[in-house]
Scaffold this motif. Sequence first.
Motif, PDB file in Angstrom:
ATOM      1  N   THR A  69       0.826  -1.209   0.000  1.00  0.00           N
ATOM      2  CA  THR A  69       0.000   0.000   0.000  1.00  0.00           C
ATOM      3  C   THR A  69       0.859   1.258   0.000  1.00  0.00           C
ATOM      4  N   GLY A  70       1.906   1.241   0.801  1.00  0.00           N
ATOM      5  CA  GLY A  70       2.792   2.399   0.843  1.00  0.00           C
ATOM      6  C   GLY A  70       3.468   2.649  -0.486  1.00  0.00           C
ATOM      7  N   VAL A  71       3.975   1.580  -1.113  1.00  0.00           N
ATOM      8  CA  VAL A  71       4.630   1.742  -2.419  1.00  0.00           C
ATOM      9  C   VAL A  71       3.632   2.241  -3.459  1.00  0.00           C
ATOM     10  N   THR A  72       2.409   1.721  -3.405  1.00  0.00           N
ATOM     11  CA  THR A  72       1.398   2.141  -4.380  1.00  0.00           C
ATOM     12  C   THR A  72       1.046   3.610  -4.230  1.00  0.00           C
ATOM     13  N   LEU A  73       0.831   4.043  -3.000  1.00  0.00           N
ATOM     14  CA  LEU A  73       0.416   5.426  -2.768  1.00  0.00           C
ATOM     15  C   LEU A  73       1.545   6.423  -2.984  1.00  0.00           C
ATOM     16  N   LEU A  74       2.749   6.052  -2.577  1.00  0.00           N
ATOM     17  CA  LEU A  74       3.858   7.006  -2.606  1.00  0.00           C
ATOM     18  C   LEU A  74       4.639   6.995  -3.919  1.00  0.00           C
ATOM     19  N   VAL A  75       4.619   5.869  -4.627  1.00  0.00           N
ATOM     20  CA  VAL A  75       5.449   5.754  -5.840  1.00  0.00           C
ATOM     21  C   VAL A  75       4.591   5.520  -7.080  1.00  0.00           C
ATOM     22  N   LEU A  76       3.826   4.448  -7.077  1.00  0.00           N
ATOM     23  CA  LEU A  76       3.119   4.046  -8.294  1.00  0.00           C
ATOM     24  C   LEU A  76       1.997   5.018  -8.665  1.00  0.00           C
ATOM     25  N   ALA A  77       1.246   5.495  -7.683  1.00  0.00           N
ATOM     26  CA  ALA A  77       0.121   6.383  -7.994  1.00  0.00           C
ATOM     27  C   ALA A  77       0.574   7.690  -8.644  1.00  0.00           C
ATOM     28  N   PRO A  78       1.580   8.392  -8.111  1.00  0.00           N
ATOM     29  CA  PRO A  78       2.025   9.618  -8.802  1.00  0.00           C
ATOM     30  C   PRO A  78       2.566   9.350 -10.202  1.00  0.00           C
ATOM     31  N   LEU A  79       3.321   8.245 -10.358  1.00  0.00           N
ATOM     32  CA  LEU A  79       3.846   7.930 -11.686  1.00  0.00           C
ATOM     33  C   LEU A  79       2.722   7.584 -12.655  1.00  0.00           C
ATOM     34  N   ALA A  80       1.732   6.844 -12.170  1.00  0.00           N
ATOM     35  CA  ALA A  80       0.592   6.515 -13.020  1.00  0.00           C
ATOM     36  C   ALA A  80      -0.166   7.771 -13.427  1.00  0.00           C
ATOM     37  N   ALA A  81      -0.322   8.720 -12.497  1.00  0.00           N
ATOM     38  CA  ALA A  81      -0.999   9.974 -12.827  1.00  0.00           C
ATOM     39  C   ALA A  81      -0.232  10.738 -13.906  1.00  0.00           C
ATOM     40  N   LEU A  82       1.097  10.730 -13.814  1.00  0.00           N
ATOM     41  CA  LEU A  82       1.905  11.402 -14.835  1.00  0.00           C
ATOM     42  C   LEU A  82       1.722  10.753 -16.196  1.00  0.00           C
ATOM     43  N   VAL A  83       1.766   9.423 -16.214  1.00  0.00           N
ATOM     44  CA  VAL A  83       1.625   8.714 -17.489  1.00  0.00           C
ATOM     45  C   VAL A  83       0.239   8.949 -18.088  1.00  0.00           C
ATOM     46  N   LEU A  84      -0.799   8.906 -17.269  1.00  0.00           N
ATOM     47  CA  LEU A  84      -2.154   9.125 -17.765  1.00  0.00           C
ATOM     48  C   LEU A  84      -2.334  10.549 -18.290  1.00  0.00           C
ATOM     49  N   ARG A  85      -1.730  11.504 -17.592  1.00  0.00           N
ATOM     50  CA  ARG A  85      -1.837  12.898 -18.054  1.00  0.00           C
ATOM     51  C   ARG A  85      -1.126  13.087 -19.384  1.00  0.00           C
ATOM     52  N   ALA A  86       0.034  12.454 -19.530  1.00  0.00           N
ATOM     53  CA  ALA A  86       0.744  12.553 -20.808  1.00  0.00           C
ATOM     54  C   ALA A  86       0.013  11.799 -21.909  1.00  0.00           C
ATOM     55  N   ALA A  87      -0.598  10.655 -21.559  1.00  0.00           N
ATOM     56  CA  ALA A  87      -1.319   9.862 -22.561  1.00  0.00           C
ATOM     57  C   ALA A  87      -2.600  10.538 -23.013  1.00  0.00           C
ATOM     58  N   GLY A  88      -3.095  11.519 -22.243  1.00  0.00           N
ATOM     59  CA  GLY A  88      -4.315  12.217 -22.631  1.00  0.00           C
ATOM     60  C   GLY A  88      -4.130  13.167 -23.792  1.00  0.00           C
ATOM     61  N   GLN A  89      -2.886  13.386 -24.209  1.00  0.00           N
ATOM     62  CA  GLN A  89      -2.629  14.271 -25.337  1.00  0.00           C
ATOM     63  C   GLN A  89      -2.600  13.467 -26.638  1.00  0.00           C
ATOM     64  N   SER A  90      -2.809  14.153 -27.710  1.00  0.00           N
ATOM     65  CA  SER A  90      -2.630  13.503 -29.008  1.00  0.00           C
ATOM     66  C   SER A  90      -1.139  13.311 -29.258  1.00  0.00           C
ATOM     67  N   TRP A  91      -0.828  12.393 -30.197  1.00  0.00           N
ATOM     68  CA  TRP A  91       0.579  12.137 -30.475  1.00  0.00           C
ATOM     69  C   TRP A  91       1.277  13.390 -31.009  1.00  0.00           C
ATOM     70  N   GLY A  92       0.585  14.168 -31.806  1.00  0.00           N
ATOM     71  CA  GLY A  92       1.179  15.387 -32.337  1.00  0.00           C
ATOM     72  C   GLY A  92       1.531  16.375 -31.245  1.00  0.00           C
ATOM     73  N   GLU A  93       0.617  16.550 -30.300  1.00  0.00           N
ATOM     74  CA  GLU A  93       0.885  17.466 -29.183  1.00  0.00           C
ATOM     75  C   GLU A  93       2.036  16.948 -28.320  1.00  0.00           C
ATOM     76  N   PHE A  94       2.017  15.648 -28.058  1.00  0.00           N
ATOM     77  CA  PHE A  94       3.069  15.064 -27.229  1.00  0.00           C
ATOM     78  C   PHE A  94       4.431  15.206 -27.898  1.00  0.00           C
ATOM     79  N   ALA A  95       4.509  14.862 -29.176  1.00  0.00           N
ATOM     80  CA  ALA A  95       5.797  14.929 -29.878  1.00  0.00           C
ATOM     81  C   ALA A  95       6.288  16.356 -30.007  1.00  0.00           C
ATOM     82  N   ALA A  96       5.377  17.298 -30.249  1.00  0.00           N
ATOM     83  CA  ALA A  96       5.784  18.696 -30.388  1.00  0.00           C
ATOM     84  C   ALA A  96       6.414  19.224 -29.108  1.00  0.00           C
ATOM     85  N   ALA A  97       5.907  18.778 -27.959  1.00  0.00           N
ATOM     86  CA  ALA A  97       6.449  19.244 -26.690  1.00  0.00           C
ATOM     87  C   ALA A  97       7.671  18.438 -26.254  1.00  0.00           C
ATOM     88  N   ALA A  98       7.589  17.115 -26.385  1.00  0.00           N
ATOM     89  CA  ALA A  98       8.642  16.256 -25.852  1.00  0.00           C
ATOM     90  C   ALA A  98       9.872  16.215 -26.739  1.00  0.00           C
TER      91      ALA A  98
END
Length: 284
Positions: A30-59
């Motif tokens: 539970t600690g690993v999930t809340l402190l490590v996996l959840a923030p990383l998952a939120a980052l990945v989901l936020r980045a995945a919410g963009q179109s590929w064109g938007e993501f590539a233009a920024a990244a």
Amino acid sequence: MSATAAAGGLRFRRPSAVPGFGPAFGIAATGVTLLVLAPLAALVLRAAGQSWGEFAAAAFSPRALAAYRLSFGASALAALVNLVVGLLLAWVLVRYRFPLRRVADALVDLPFALPTAVAGVALTAICAPDGLAGRVAAEFGVKLAFTPTGVFIALLFIGLPYVVRTVQPVLADLEPELEEAAALLGASRWRTVTRVVLPALAPAAAAGLALAFARSVGEYGSVIFIAGNVPMVSEIAPLLVVVQLEEYDYGAATAIAAVLLAASLVLLAIGAVLQRRLEREGAR
């Protein structure tokens, strides 16, 4: 239930000196999930919410690519230098007795304890044109602070303890009798080092190298003061993430952060595989 499954279950439930495997494992997971996996998952989901064109233009914009080159290039070079220096320093601390050895050993941990901003200010004061090292370097036409060289110096400072503290306990457990036996069998000092000492230290050294590199890629506080932060020249990738956040461009910030996250995970995985392979070769 088959005998094999039953045996596996018995091994899984083997008594331990410290009971309570289930609750302990649940709390840890539970600690690993809340402190490590959840923030990383939120980052990945936020980045995945963009179109590929938007993501590539920024990244993968020219500015971002320049920041990646500086961050990963300086981190790799600093990690390699720290590998050599860290091995030598660990050897001296373990195998020799000299005045103030304990003080020198404690100073290795200074980058761990020192706030990164304080480290950055201190390094800038030393390497600035009017600083001690800056004045000496200026006589040879070299500028340290506010250049990519300053980034490299800061990464050297924060990465060295990872190599030393990873190698040091393994070296302390390495019996000197092995080296003496190699010498008695006629091996030269160089052959003893390359055939006896280094193979035993290789897994720990690989782990220290991977940790130092991964830590350097994400370093921010100690670098921004000495780097100069000039876009396309001395701007590191973590700083570019902060710049995008200050401009309220959260999509670009998460895209760049996702690239850094993916690169760090890949590098750590490579380091783990390399470490395990070296351990297998050393066991043969």
